[in-house]
Scaffold this motif. Structure first.
Motif, PDB file in Angstrom:
ATOM      1  N   PHE A 205      33.644  35.405  26.203  1.00 30.68           N
ATOM      2  CA  PHE A 205      33.622  34.863  27.559  1.00 30.68           C
ATOM      3  C   PHE A 205      33.943  35.987  28.539  1.00 30.68           C
ATOM      4  N   SER A 206      33.264  35.971  29.658  1.00 37.95           N
ATOM      5  CA  SER A 206      33.516  36.968  30.708  1.00 37.95           C
ATOM      6  C   SER A 206      33.972  36.256  31.976  1.00 37.95           C
ATOM      7  N   VAL A 207      34.956  36.848  32.637  1.00 45.42           N
ATOM      8  CA  VAL A 207      35.552  36.224  33.817  1.00 45.42           C
ATOM      9  C   VAL A 207      35.663  37.240  34.948  1.00 45.42           C
ATOM     10  N   LYS A 208      35.333  36.783  36.157  1.00 46.14           N
ATOM     11  CA  LYS A 208      35.554  37.569  37.369  1.00 46.14           C
ATOM     12  C   LYS A 208      36.733  36.941  38.099  1.00 46.14           C
ATOM     13  N   LEU A 209      37.622  37.785  38.607  1.00 41.66           N
ATOM     14  CA  LEU A 209      38.767  37.297  39.380  1.00 41.66           C
ATOM     15  C   LEU A 209      38.571  37.702  40.838  1.00 41.66           C
ATOM     16  N   PHE A 210      38.530  36.695  41.711  1.00 48.54           N
ATOM     17  CA  PHE A 210      38.344  36.924  43.140  1.00 48.54           C
ATOM     18  C   PHE A 210      39.673  36.775  43.870  1.00 48.54           C
ATOM     19  N   LEU A 211      39.908  37.645  44.846  1.00 48.71           N
ATOM     20  CA  LEU A 211      41.067  37.549  45.728  1.00 48.71           C
ATOM     21  C   LEU A 211      40.567  37.621  47.158  1.00 48.71           C
ATOM     22  N   GLY A 213      38.089  36.202  48.382  1.00 43.15           N
ATOM     23  CA  GLY A 213      36.626  36.311  48.393  1.00 43.15           C
ATOM     24  C   GLY A 213      36.048  37.577  47.803  1.00 43.15           C
ATOM     25  N   LYS A 214      36.895  38.525  47.373  1.00 45.52           N
ATOM     26  CA  LYS A 214      36.405  39.781  46.806  1.00 45.52           C
ATOM     27  C   LYS A 214      36.774  39.890  45.328  1.00 45.52           C
ATOM     28  N   ILE A 215      35.854  40.442  44.531  1.00 46.20           N
ATOM     29  CA  ILE A 215      36.136  40.641  43.106  1.00 46.20           C
ATOM     30  C   ILE A 215      37.143  41.787  42.961  1.00 46.20           C
ATOM     31  N   ILE A 216      38.260  41.519  42.308  1.00 47.74           N
ATOM     32  CA  ILE A 216      39.269  42.569  42.123  1.00 47.74           C
ATOM     33  C   ILE A 216      39.409  43.006  40.667  1.00 47.74           C
ATOM     34  N   SER A 217      38.917  42.173  39.735  1.00 46.78           N
ATOM     35  CA  SER A 217      38.986  42.562  38.325  1.00 46.78           C
ATOM     36  C   SER A 217      38.083  41.667  37.482  1.00 46.78           C
TER      37      SER A 217
END
Length: 246
Positions: A205-211, A213-217
């Protein structure tokens, strides 16, 4: 002596190997190998008890072992940290019996070599190491009782691994820490699972973490939960100064 040999049923070569290796791990002589054998039967074997017809695998022993481990660690912390309140003691116990730590213990003891399964061992997730470690504790309890359980946990968990001052500063969940910081700072965050195009034999599984509204990791692992934890850990180190100073 010859009469005794006739009365006592000799162990098979496989049982003798299991007996010797098991004795090295637990530190005392097991009385009933049946309990210990069951501690390493994976549900994929679909083995059932001939008399009761009930499934024979390590899952019930895992439940029992988890309870015994928790009880022994709770008693240890209660005596070791007389000033600790309920919340503190609960948090410390959680750190000691975390899934990550139990998996490490199971790997260190190489318990996977005993597991009977129709699934290739390379296909197992990381948690099987901790699962069979807990099942082993359950088997010890049924075979020899609480005192031997306590001795085993003292030898294999508390003495080599438990350092209360170090545990106080140990982070057990980067995701919880990151979310708590976001909530305090009134920041918007979101975990988004996206398509994984990897060619691994085991699904990832792949996950994007937004803060805000911006992808931070990003994170990638064999489960959504692990992928989110990986992304959170990377975010934590990217914002470590802000998180630790608030």
């Amino acid at each position: 002596m010859s009469l005794i040999r006739k009365i006592i049923k000799p162990r098979t070569a496989r049982d003798e190997y299991f007996f010797v290796e098991l004795k090295k791990i637990i530190g005392f002589i097991p009385k009933n190998l049946h309990y210990y054998k069951k501690a390493f039967i994976h549900r994929s074997i679909q083995e059932v008890d001939k008399e009761s017809g009930l499934p024979q695998n390590y899952e019930r022993l895992e439940f029992l072992g988890d309870a015994m481990l928790s009880a022994v660690i709770a008693a240890y912390l209660f005596e070791e940290v007389p000033s600790g309140d309920e919340g503190y003691l609960t948090q410390m116990r959680s750190k000691i019996v975390s899934r990550e730590h139990l998996n490490e213990l199971g790997r260190d003891l190489d318990l996977l070599k005993f597991v009977k399964s129709t699934v290739a061992k390379s296909k197992f997730g990381e948690n099987i190491h901790g699962n069979v470690f807990e099942a082993l504790i359950g088997a010890i309890y049924l075979d020899r009782g609480y005192n031997f359980c306590e001795k085993f946990i003292q030898k294999r968990v508390i003495i080599p691994y438990v350092d209360v001052p170090k545990l106080e500063g140990k982070i057990t969940s980067y995701k919880s820490l990151f979310i708590e910081w976001c909530q305090k700072q009134k920041k918007d965050f979101q975990y988004e699972v996206y398509e994984d195009t990897g060619k691994d034999t085991v699904k990832h599984f792949s996950v994007k973490l937004f803060l805000d509204g911006k992808i931070i990791s990003k994170g990638r692992a064999t489960s959504k939960k692990k992928a989110e934890e990986t992304a959170s850990k990377r975010a934590y180190f990217a914002f470590q100064n802000e998180i630790t100073n608030n």
